[in-house]
Structures are given as structure tokens and as C-alpha cells.
Design an enzyme around this catalytic site. Structure first.
Site, PDB file in Angstrom:
ATOM      1  N   ASP A   1       0.885  -1.333   0.008  1.00 13.58           N
ATOM      2  CA  ASP A   1      -0.012   0.139   0.039  1.00 13.58           C
ATOM      3  C   ASP A   1       0.981   1.119  -0.009  1.00 13.58           C
ATOM      4  O   ASP A   1       1.994   1.298   0.716  1.00 13.58           O
ATOM      5  CB  ASP A   1      -1.008  -0.006   1.194  1.00 13.58           C
ATOM      6  CG  ASP A   1      -2.022   0.939   0.950  1.00 13.58           C
ATOM      7  OD1 ASP A   1      -2.442   1.332   0.019  1.00 13.58           O
ATOM      8  OD2 ASP A   1      -2.586   1.467   2.054  1.00 13.58           O
ATOM      9  N   GLY A   2       0.273   2.372  -0.495  1.00 15.87           N
ATOM     10  CA  GLY A   2       1.055   3.621  -0.411  1.00 15.87           C
ATOM     11  C   GLY A   2       1.472   4.271  -1.775  1.00 15.87           C
ATOM     12  O   GLY A   2       2.131   5.108  -1.941  1.00 15.87           O
ATOM     13  N   ASN A   3       1.050   3.434  -3.134  1.00 15.62           N
ATOM     14  CA  ASN A   3       1.525   3.809  -4.402  1.00 15.62           C
ATOM     15  C   ASN A   3       1.312   5.293  -4.700  1.00 15.62           C
ATOM     16  O   ASN A   3       1.919   6.114  -4.964  1.00 15.62           O
ATOM     17  CB  ASN A   3       1.125   2.904  -5.300  1.00 15.62           C
ATOM     18  CG  ASN A   3       1.794   1.596  -5.157  1.00 15.62           C
ATOM     19  OD1 ASN A   3       2.712   1.232  -4.395  1.00 15.62           O
ATOM     20  ND2 ASN A   3       1.289   0.381  -6.159  1.00 15.62           N
TER      21      ASN A   3
ATOM     22  N   ARG B   1       0.140   7.932  -2.536  1.00 13.43           N
ATOM     23  CA  ARG B   1       0.377   8.793  -1.746  1.00 13.43           C
ATOM     24  C   ARG B   1       1.963   8.806  -2.044  1.00 13.43           C
ATOM     25  O   ARG B   1       2.369  10.108  -2.072  1.00 13.43           O
ATOM     26  CB  ARG B   1       0.313   8.576  -0.258  1.00 13.43           C
ATOM     27  CG  ARG B   1      -1.234   8.669   0.011  1.00 13.43           C
ATOM     28  CD  ARG B   1      -1.577   8.143   1.291  1.00 13.43           C
ATOM     29  NE  ARG B   1      -1.712   6.718   1.181  1.00 13.43           N
ATOM     30  CZ  ARG B   1      -1.489   5.870   2.451  1.00 13.43           C
ATOM     31  NH1 ARG B   1      -0.972   6.206   3.648  1.00 13.43           N
ATOM     32  NH2 ARG B   1      -1.521   4.426   2.019  1.00 13.43           N
TER      33      ARG B   1
ATOM     34  N   ARG C   1      -0.801   9.305 -10.130  1.00 14.25           N
ATOM     35  CA  ARG C   1      -0.946   7.772  -9.322  1.00 14.25           C
ATOM     36  C   ARG C   1      -0.312   6.715 -10.098  1.00 14.25           C
ATOM     37  O   ARG C   1       0.144   5.705  -9.385  1.00 14.25           O
ATOM     38  CB  ARG C   1      -2.345   7.526  -8.820  1.00 14.25           C
ATOM     39  CG  ARG C   1      -2.819   8.559  -7.641  1.00 14.25           C
ATOM     40  CD  ARG C   1      -4.247   8.309  -7.463  1.00 14.25           C
ATOM     41  NE  ARG C   1      -4.395   7.017  -6.858  1.00 14.25           N
ATOM     42  CZ  ARG C   1      -4.210   6.641  -5.600  1.00 14.25           C
ATOM     43  NH1 ARG C   1      -4.229   7.645  -4.772  1.00 14.25           N
ATOM     44  NH2 ARG C   1      -4.275   5.626  -5.036  1.00 14.25           N
TER      45      ARG C   1
ATOM     46  N   HIS D   1       2.042   3.267  -9.126  1.00 14.60           N
ATOM     47  CA  HIS D   1       2.090   1.867  -9.492  1.00 14.60           C
ATOM     48  C   HIS D   1       3.171   1.414 -10.188  1.00 14.60           C
ATOM     49  O   HIS D   1       3.733   0.231  -9.754  1.00 14.60           O
ATOM     50  CB  HIS D   1       0.718   1.588 -10.309  1.00 14.60           C
ATOM     51  CG  HIS D   1      -0.544   2.245  -9.525  1.00 14.60           C
ATOM     52  ND1 HIS D   1      -0.906   1.918  -7.948  1.00 14.60           N
ATOM     53  CD2 HIS D   1      -1.630   2.812  -9.631  1.00 14.60           C
ATOM     54  CE1 HIS D   1      -1.742   2.262  -7.320  1.00 14.60           C
ATOM     55  NE2 HIS D   1      -2.488   3.089  -8.568  1.00 14.60           N
TER      56      HIS D   1
ATOM     57  N   GLU E   1     -12.536  -4.452  -3.876  1.00 17.48           N
ATOM     58  CA  GLU E   1     -13.093  -3.158  -3.625  1.00 17.48           C
ATOM     59  C   GLU E   1     -12.327  -2.378  -4.655  1.00 17.48           C
ATOM     60  O   GLU E   1     -12.711  -1.177  -4.695  1.00 17.48           O
ATOM     61  CB  GLU E   1     -13.016  -2.672  -2.430  1.00 17.48           C
ATOM     62  CG  GLU E   1     -14.016  -3.467  -1.354  1.00 17.48           C
ATOM     63  CD  GLU E   1     -13.525  -5.087  -0.973  1.00 17.48           C
ATOM     64  OE1 GLU E   1     -12.242  -5.357  -0.781  1.00 17.48           O
ATOM     65  OE2 GLU E   1     -14.236  -5.770  -0.883  1.00 17.48           O
TER      66      GLU E   1
ATOM     67  N   LEU F   1      10.308 -20.858  -5.151  1.00 16.44           N
ATOM     68  CA  LEU F   1       9.257 -19.836  -4.508  1.00 16.44           C
ATOM     69  C   LEU F   1       7.806 -19.829  -5.073  1.00 16.44           C
ATOM     70  O   LEU F   1       7.723 -19.822  -6.147  1.00 16.44           O
ATOM     71  CB  LEU F   1       9.720 -18.442  -4.714  1.00 16.44           C
ATOM     72  CG  LEU F   1       9.044 -17.252  -4.346  1.00 16.44           C
ATOM     73  CD1 LEU F   1       8.966 -17.035  -2.499  1.00 16.44           C
ATOM     74  CD2 LEU F   1       9.281 -15.798  -4.593  1.00 16.44           C
TER      75      LEU F   1
ATOM     76  N   ARG G   1       2.190  -4.720   6.109  1.00 18.75           N
ATOM     77  CA  ARG G   1       1.363  -3.904   5.486  1.00 18.75           C
ATOM     78  C   ARG G   1       2.253  -2.598   5.368  1.00 18.75           C
ATOM     79  O   ARG G   1       2.636  -1.897   6.298  1.00 18.75           O
ATOM     80  CB  ARG G   1       0.193  -3.589   5.819  1.00 18.75           C
ATOM     81  CG  ARG G   1      -0.646  -2.273   4.953  1.00 18.75           C
ATOM     82  CD  ARG G   1      -2.214  -2.281   5.485  1.00 18.75           C
ATOM     83  NE  ARG G   1      -2.655  -1.249   4.745  1.00 18.75           N
ATOM     84  CZ  ARG G   1      -4.284  -1.287   4.212  1.00 18.75           C
ATOM     85  NH1 ARG G   1      -4.805  -2.455   4.601  1.00 18.75           N
ATOM     86  NH2 ARG G   1      -4.521  -0.425   3.145  1.00 18.75           N
TER      87      ARG G   1
ATOM     88  N   SER H   1      -7.816  -4.634   5.279  1.00 17.08           N
ATOM     89  CA  SER H   1      -8.480  -4.321   4.054  1.00 17.08           C
ATOM     90  C   SER H   1      -8.906  -5.517   3.093  1.00 17.08           C
ATOM     91  O   SER H   1      -8.846  -5.591   1.980  1.00 17.08           O
ATOM     92  CB  SER H   1      -7.627  -3.293   3.148  1.00 17.08           C
ATOM     93  OG  SER H   1      -7.242  -2.309   3.723  1.00 17.08           O
TER      94      SER H   1
ATOM     95  N   GLU I   1       2.010 -12.868  12.375  1.00 16.92           N
ATOM     96  CA  GLU I   1       2.440 -11.581  13.103  1.00 16.92           C
ATOM     97  C   GLU I   1       2.306 -10.670  12.130  1.00 16.92           C
ATOM     98  O   GLU I   1       2.604 -10.723  11.052  1.00 16.92           O
ATOM     99  CB  GLU I   1       4.113 -12.145  13.248  1.00 16.92           C
ATOM    100  CG  GLU I   1       4.111 -13.049  14.187  1.00 16.92           C
ATOM    101  CD  GLU I   1       3.764 -13.206  15.723  1.00 16.92           C
ATOM    102  OE1 GLU I   1       3.541 -11.909  16.247  1.00 16.92           O
ATOM    103  OE2 GLU I   1       3.148 -14.029  16.095  1.00 16.92           O
TER     104      GLU I   1
HETATM  105  C1  IPE Z   1      -5.450  -2.596  -0.100  1.00 19.44           C
HETATM  106  O1  IPE Z   1      -5.169  -1.271  -0.474  1.00 19.44           O
HETATM  107  C2  IPE Z   1      -5.475  -3.463  -1.530  1.00 19.44           C
HETATM  108  C3  IPE Z   1      -4.270  -3.556  -2.124  1.00 19.44           C
HETATM  109  C4  IPE Z   1      -2.861  -2.980  -1.853  1.00 19.44           C
HETATM  110  C5  IPE Z   1      -4.202  -4.105  -3.498  1.00 19.44           C
HETATM  111  P1  IPE Z   1      -6.201  -0.273  -0.513  1.00 19.44           P
HETATM  112  O2  IPE Z   1      -5.544   1.110  -0.636  1.00 19.44           O
HETATM  113  O3  IPE Z   1      -7.356  -0.652  -1.325  1.00 19.44           O
HETATM  114  O4  IPE Z   1      -6.972  -0.276   1.116  1.00 19.44           O
HETATM  115  P2  IPE Z   1      -7.875   0.879   1.702  1.00 19.44           P
HETATM  116  O5  IPE Z   1      -8.925   1.350   0.801  1.00 19.44           O
HETATM  117  O6  IPE Z   1      -6.852   1.804   2.315  1.00 19.44           O
HETATM  118  O7  IPE Z   1      -8.456   0.022   3.089  1.00 19.44           O
HETATM  119  C1  IPE Z   2      -1.903   0.260  -3.121  1.00 24.47           C
HETATM  120  O1  IPE Z   2      -1.370   1.556  -3.397  1.00 24.47           O
HETATM  121  C2  IPE Z   2      -1.767  -0.370  -4.883  1.00 24.47           C
HETATM  122  C3  IPE Z   2      -3.286  -0.678  -5.163  1.00 24.47           C
HETATM  123  C4  IPE Z   2      -4.283  -0.753  -4.075  1.00 24.47           C
HETATM  124  C5  IPE Z   2      -3.687  -1.239  -6.300  1.00 24.47           C
HETATM  125  P1  IPE Z   2      -2.602   2.695  -3.458  1.00 24.47           P
HETATM  126  O2  IPE Z   2      -3.043   2.958  -4.577  1.00 24.47           O
HETATM  127  O3  IPE Z   2      -3.879   2.267  -2.511  1.00 24.47           O
HETATM  128  O4  IPE Z   2      -1.809   3.882  -2.854  1.00 24.47           O
HETATM  129  P2  IPE Z   2      -2.660   4.829  -1.702  1.00 24.47           P
HETATM  130  O5  IPE Z   2      -3.057   4.227  -0.429  1.00 24.47           O
HETATM  131  O6  IPE Z   2      -3.736   5.651  -2.415  1.00 24.47           O
HETATM  132  O7  IPE Z   2      -1.347   5.781  -1.320  1.00 24.47           O
HETATM  133 MG    MG Z   3      -4.126   2.242  -0.441  1.00 30.39          MG
END
Ligand code: IPE
Ligand code: IPE
Ligand code: MG
Length: 246
Positions: free
Chosen positions: A16-18, A20, A29, A33, A63, A127, A184, A192, A203
């Protein structure tokens, strides 16, 4: 305290966080990715090299369709490009690819690339790399219940000791041990809807580092933290120590 010095056999990651990461650099965005894909490749390599047997990555949740159409389509294009380019790499590196989630929602070309990649790598076992795509833990549990009901008569779940094993055998990752270490990135402390059944005793490691900045040093930190945990599975520390002596 008896600590757990073993390498995790199975690591599961919510990457997560791509978005932001990209916004913090005034980039679209989709750049986040793309950069996240480089982290993915380096973490896959590292896990293979250090002997992690199972790596499961959340790439697209059930989602995530709710995101703007432009972002969804850039993610789908990225999946297609990766599969087109990296199948041979997976084959030669001994990586067995699995995909969990309802892939019937993807367009037919992407579905066929997934099937080819899965079948070409099926004999590998260095793997086991599982990509969760259009995956949700609640979907997983529901599809297991539906399949049990479809394939068996209604008395199959009979309140006996085998019910647990029978149910688990219908879940998407029935062939793998449950994750030992869940990571995470991106600062959120939630699951999520990822592997909600399978993470019951994992853990849980949360880091503020955005996925595009998550490198092998960050992975080593997470593994070091994991090795410092005492996994009790309901027992007491004293019982674990007694077990070590015995
Ligand atoms: C969870 O991240 C899904 C993936 C990393 C693929 P999200 O960014 O979708 O989760 P929420 O919406 O913040 O809970
Ligand atoms: C996770 O990064 C990648 C996917 C959910 C596909 P996000 O796209 O959720 O990045 P943020 O959480 O908005 O920073
Ligand atoms: Mg996210």
C-alpha cells in the site's frame, strides 16, 4: 521468553501507498504503481534468494474497482505488461506463480495471460509467488461455502472434527501454510479484506514506508522484527520453553 528465530516460511504483503508516494512527488498515481512494480520485483528476488517458500502479494482488491476508471485501466495495463514481459523470468528463476481472486472479471486477454503464466510455471518450486487480484477475504470464504454446497450433499458439514480441514480445503490458498508474517506498507493498520481467514495467527507488521520505497533493507527489518516475536498459539511462554527442553 522463547523467541522465534526461524525465517518466515510464508510472507503476505499488502503493498500500500503507491498513490501517496506519487502525490508526494507531484506525479500521477500511475507513476506510483509503476514504481511499486520495481519494489515488487526486488522483494520477489530477495524472498527467493533467502529461502522464503511462499510470498503472497495483494495487487488488486475486490473493492479496488471503485477507483476512478482511469486508475483501474492503468492498473490492468500494468498487469498485462508485467505478464507479457516477465513470464520467462519466472520460469527460469524457478518461481511458481499462483493467482487468487475472481479473475473472470478481467478481460479475456488478461485472463489468458494469467492462465499461461500459471501453467508454464506450475512445475517450479523455489518460491511460490501468489498474486491476489480481484481478491477479497470475504469473497474467499463465500466461494468456499458455495463450492462445498455445490459439490457435496448438505450433510457434509456435520459438526465433526473433519469440518475444519474440509472447509480450509476449499479456500483459495488451501495448498499453502498460513502466512507467518503479514506486512502492510503505507501507514494504515488494517487488513482491507486480505486473507482474513488465513491471517488468524500471523504476526502483523505495519510500516509507514510507502510501497515504492519498500526495499530489501525494509524487508530485512520486518523479518528481524518477526524473529523477535514469541508465537504462542494460545499456550503460555512456560509451556513453549518446556516444549524446547523436551
Ligand atoms: C489494499 O489497499 C489493497 C491493495 C493493496 C491491493 P487499499 O488502498 O485498497 O486499502 P484501503 O482502501 O486503504 O483500505
Ligand atoms: C496500493 O497503493 C496499490 C493498489 C491498491 C492497487 P494505493 O494505490 O492504495 O496507494 P494509496 O494508499 O492511495 O497511497
Ligand atoms: Mg491504499
Amino acid at each position: 521468553m522463547s523467541i522465534n528465530l526461524e525465517l518466515p516460511k510464508h510472507i503476505a504483503i499488502v503493498m500500500d501507498g503507491n498513490g501517496r508516494w506519487a502525490s508526494s512527488k507531484f506525479l500521477p498515481r500511475s507513476s506510483g504503481h509503476l514504481k511499486g512494480l520495481r519494489s515488487l520485483i526486488s522483494i520477489v528476488n530477495k524472498c527467493k534468494d533467502i529461502g522464503v517458500s511462499y510470498l503472497t502479494l495483494f495487487a488488486f482488491s475486490s473493492e479496488n474497482w471503485k477507483r476512478p476508471a482511469e486508475e483501474v485501466s492503468s492498473l490492468m495495463n500494468l498487469f498485462v505488461n508485467v505478464l507479457e514481459k516477465e513470464i520467462n523470468y519466472l520460469v527460469t528463476e524457478g518461481i511458481c506463480l499462483h493467482v487468487i481472486g475472481d479473475i473472470t472479471a478481467f478481460d479475456s486477454y488478461l485472463q489468458s495471460l494469467i492462465k499461461i503464466a500459471v501453467s508454464k510455471t506450475s512445475a517450479n518450486n523455489k518460491l511460490h509467488l501468489t498474486i491476489a487480484a480481484n481478491y477479497g477475504g470475504r469473497w474467499d470464504i463465500l466461494q468456499a461455502v458455495r463450492s462445498i454446497l455445490d459439490q457435496n450433499n448438505s450433510s457434509i458439514l456435520s459438526n465433526c472434527d473433519n469440518d475444519y480441514d474440509l472447509f480450509v480445503s476449499y479456500l483459495s490458498m488451501s495448498w499453502a501454510p498460513d502466512p507467518d508474517l503479514f506486512i502492510r506498507t503505507g501507514g494504515e493498520s488494517r487488513l482491507s479484506n486480505f486473507l482474513i481467514w488465513q491471517l488468524a495467527y500471523s504476526e502483523l507488521y505495519f510500516t509507514d514506508v510507502y510501497w515504492p520505497d519498500f526495499n530489501t533493507i525494509e524487508l530485512e527489518k520486518a523479518i528481524k522484527w518477526y524473529k523477535s516475536r514469541e508465537r504462542r498459539f494460545g499456550k503460555t511462554s512456560e509451556q513453549l520453553l518446556d516444549g524446547c527442553k523436551g
